[in-house]
Design a protein around this motif. Structure first.
Motif, short mmCIF file in Angstrom:
data_model
loop_
_atom_site.label_atom_id
_atom_site.label_comp_id
_atom_site.label_asym_id
_atom_site.label_seq_id
_atom_site.Cartn_x
_atom_site.Cartn_y
_atom_site.Cartn_z
N SER A 141 76.46 55.92 -41.84
CA SER A 141 76.91 54.54 -41.83
C SER A 141 77.81 54.32 -40.63
N PRO A 142 77.31 53.72 -39.54
CA PRO A 142 78.17 53.47 -38.37
C PRO A 142 79.27 52.48 -38.71
N ASP A 143 80.42 52.69 -38.10
CA ASP A 143 81.55 51.81 -38.37
C ASP A 143 81.40 50.47 -37.68
N HIS A 144 80.75 50.46 -36.52
CA HIS A 144 80.80 49.24 -35.70
C HIS A 144 79.63 49.24 -34.73
N ILE A 145 79.17 48.05 -34.41
CA ILE A 145 78.22 47.86 -33.32
C ILE A 145 78.65 46.61 -32.57
N ARG A 146 78.56 46.65 -31.25
CA ARG A 146 78.99 45.49 -30.47
C ARG A 146 78.12 45.35 -29.23
N LEU A 147 77.97 44.11 -28.79
CA LEU A 147 77.25 43.76 -27.58
C LEU A 147 78.26 43.32 -26.54
N MET A 148 78.29 44.03 -25.41
CA MET A 148 79.23 43.72 -24.36
C MET A 148 78.63 42.75 -23.35
N ARG A 149 79.51 42.14 -22.59
CA ARG A 149 79.06 41.14 -21.62
C ARG A 149 78.18 41.72 -20.53
N ASN A 150 78.33 43.00 -20.24
CA ASN A 150 77.50 43.66 -19.23
C ASN A 150 76.14 44.07 -19.77
N GLY A 151 75.84 43.73 -21.03
CA GLY A 151 74.53 44.03 -21.61
C GLY A 151 74.48 45.30 -22.44
N ARG A 152 75.53 46.09 -22.43
CA ARG A 152 75.53 47.33 -23.21
C ARG A 152 75.68 47.04 -24.70
N ILE A 153 74.94 47.78 -25.50
CA ILE A 153 75.10 47.76 -26.95
C ILE A 153 75.70 49.10 -27.35
N GLU A 154 76.86 49.05 -27.98
CA GLU A 154 77.59 50.26 -28.32
C GLU A 154 77.63 50.44 -29.84
N LEU A 155 77.16 51.59 -30.28
CA LEU A 155 77.26 51.99 -31.68
C LEU A 155 78.49 52.88 -31.79
N ILE A 156 79.47 52.49 -32.59
CA ILE A 156 80.80 53.10 -32.53
C ILE A 156 81.16 53.77 -33.86
N GLU A 157 81.66 54.97 -33.76
CA GLU A 157 82.26 55.69 -34.87
C GLU A 157 83.77 55.75 -34.64
N VAL A 158 84.54 55.24 -35.58
CA VAL A 158 86.00 55.20 -35.45
C VAL A 158 86.60 56.40 -36.17
N LYS A 159 87.46 57.12 -35.47
CA LYS A 159 88.14 58.28 -36.05
C LYS A 159 89.64 58.19 -35.75
N ARG A 160 90.42 58.83 -36.62
CA ARG A 160 91.86 58.85 -36.39
C ARG A 160 92.22 59.78 -35.24
N THR A 161 91.76 61.04 -35.31
CA THR A 161 92.04 62.04 -34.29
C THR A 161 90.81 62.93 -34.16
N PRO A 162 90.75 63.78 -33.12
CA PRO A 162 89.63 64.73 -33.01
C PRO A 162 89.53 65.68 -34.19
N ALA A 163 90.59 65.84 -34.96
CA ALA A 163 90.52 66.73 -36.13
C ALA A 163 89.54 66.22 -37.18
N ASP A 164 89.21 64.94 -37.15
CA ASP A 164 88.25 64.40 -38.11
C ASP A 164 86.83 64.90 -37.87
N LEU A 165 86.59 65.54 -36.72
CA LEU A 165 85.27 66.07 -36.41
C LEU A 165 85.18 67.57 -36.67
N ALA A 166 86.07 68.10 -37.50
CA ALA A 166 86.13 69.54 -37.74
C ALA A 166 84.90 70.09 -38.45
N PRO A 167 84.33 69.45 -39.48
CA PRO A 167 83.19 70.06 -40.19
C PRO A 167 81.97 70.23 -39.28
#
Length: 293
Positions: A141-167
């Protein structure tokens, strides 16, 4: 030895995406495995609505499945986990939809995109992605998706710190999601809370402008903003404010902040806004709902 055994075990499993060679560029976080296939360029035409074709063809050629979620009504969003996370519902003027967010970092990102003139469209918790990594199916479940003015579509995962990627298993899933997004013509990003809040003035400016997004303007104020946008020349904050409200600087500031929130003018949100801050007009840009599947 344990790492080599795990690597050989993964190589024997069938996967939707093949692990990339060692010389291929990896994800921004070196702990996340790269599944990038340079021989397979990304294309947004791969992402399409369900269609009726020959029986079994879609299932045989499908890389991943995207399930669009219903927000705001009786159907609950995907944020059933994370019982200790902050949860909130945010009404968006930019999208005309209700945004359901989870966690402080996701809330700050939603507020930032709501007033960021460089963001044309966005959606919080937009859909559910079902794919495979290492031969094992997964739901993401992605946290966010956004369309930027330069044409990029970004699929974003929001994390507190790099420690959240430990598993390790979670990192492999993130790597597979990044490749799914790339093959669909999107950019996958991991944004930590510190990167979202940014410099000390960013969130102060965002919160002030966010409060003005539903401000009602009279016809004269609308005409002044429209004339400024049509002229196309930058102007200082104080000069535009004096044109809008010569005798009421607070009203002039509020009107300018409303125009920023609506994406009509641009300003550097990372620095303190002063009378000498340069305001840049932005030409209207249609986006055809590129992230609305």
């Amino acid at each position: 030895m344990k790492r080599n055994e795990e690597g050989s075990k993964r190589s024997q499993q069938t996967s939707m995406v093949r692990p990339a060679a060692r010389h291929q560029p990896r994800h921004a976080d070196p702990r996340i495995p790269s599944y990038r296939d340079p021989a397979d360029p990304g294309s947004r035409s791969r992402i399409h609505r369900p269609s009726v074709r020959w029986h079994g063809l879609d299932e045989a050629s499908r890389m991943a499945q995207i399930i669009v979620l219903e927000h705001g009504g009786h159907a609950r969003p995907v944020i059933n986990r994370g019982q200790q996370h902050l949860r909130s519902r945010m009404v968006s003027r930019k999208t005309g939809l209700q945004q359901i967010v989870e966690g402080r970092g996701h809330r700050d990102l939603t507020m930032w995109n709501e007033v960021n003139p460089q963001c044309l469209d966005y959606q919080a918790h937009p859909f559910l992605i079902r794919g495979q990594a290492g031969g094992e199916p997964f739901d993401y479940s992605p946290d966010h998706i956004r369309l930027m003015r330069n044409g990029r579509i970004e699929l974003i995962e929001v994390k507190r710190t790099p420690a959240d990627l430990a598993p390790p298993a979670y990192r492999h899933k993130i790597g597979a999601v990044a490749e799914i997004a790339r093959r669909g013509g999107w950019d996958f990003r991991i944004l930590y809370h510190a990167a979202i809040t940014g410099p000390r003035w960013r969130m102060r400016n965002v919160e002030a402008i966010y409060a003005r997004r539903f401000l009602l303007l009279d016809r004269e104020e609308q005409d002044v903003i429209t004339a400024f946008v049509m002229n196309g020349d930058p102007m200082t904050w104080s000069k535009l404010r004096d044109i809008l409200a010569p005798v009421d600087s607070r009203r002039g500031n509020a009107v300018i902040e409303n125009a920023i929130a609506l994406g009509r003018i641009d300003v550097d949100l990372d620095n303190r806004i002063t009378c000498d801050t340069v305001i840049t007009p932005l030409a209207p840009m249609p986006h055809n709902n590129q992230i609305r599947l």
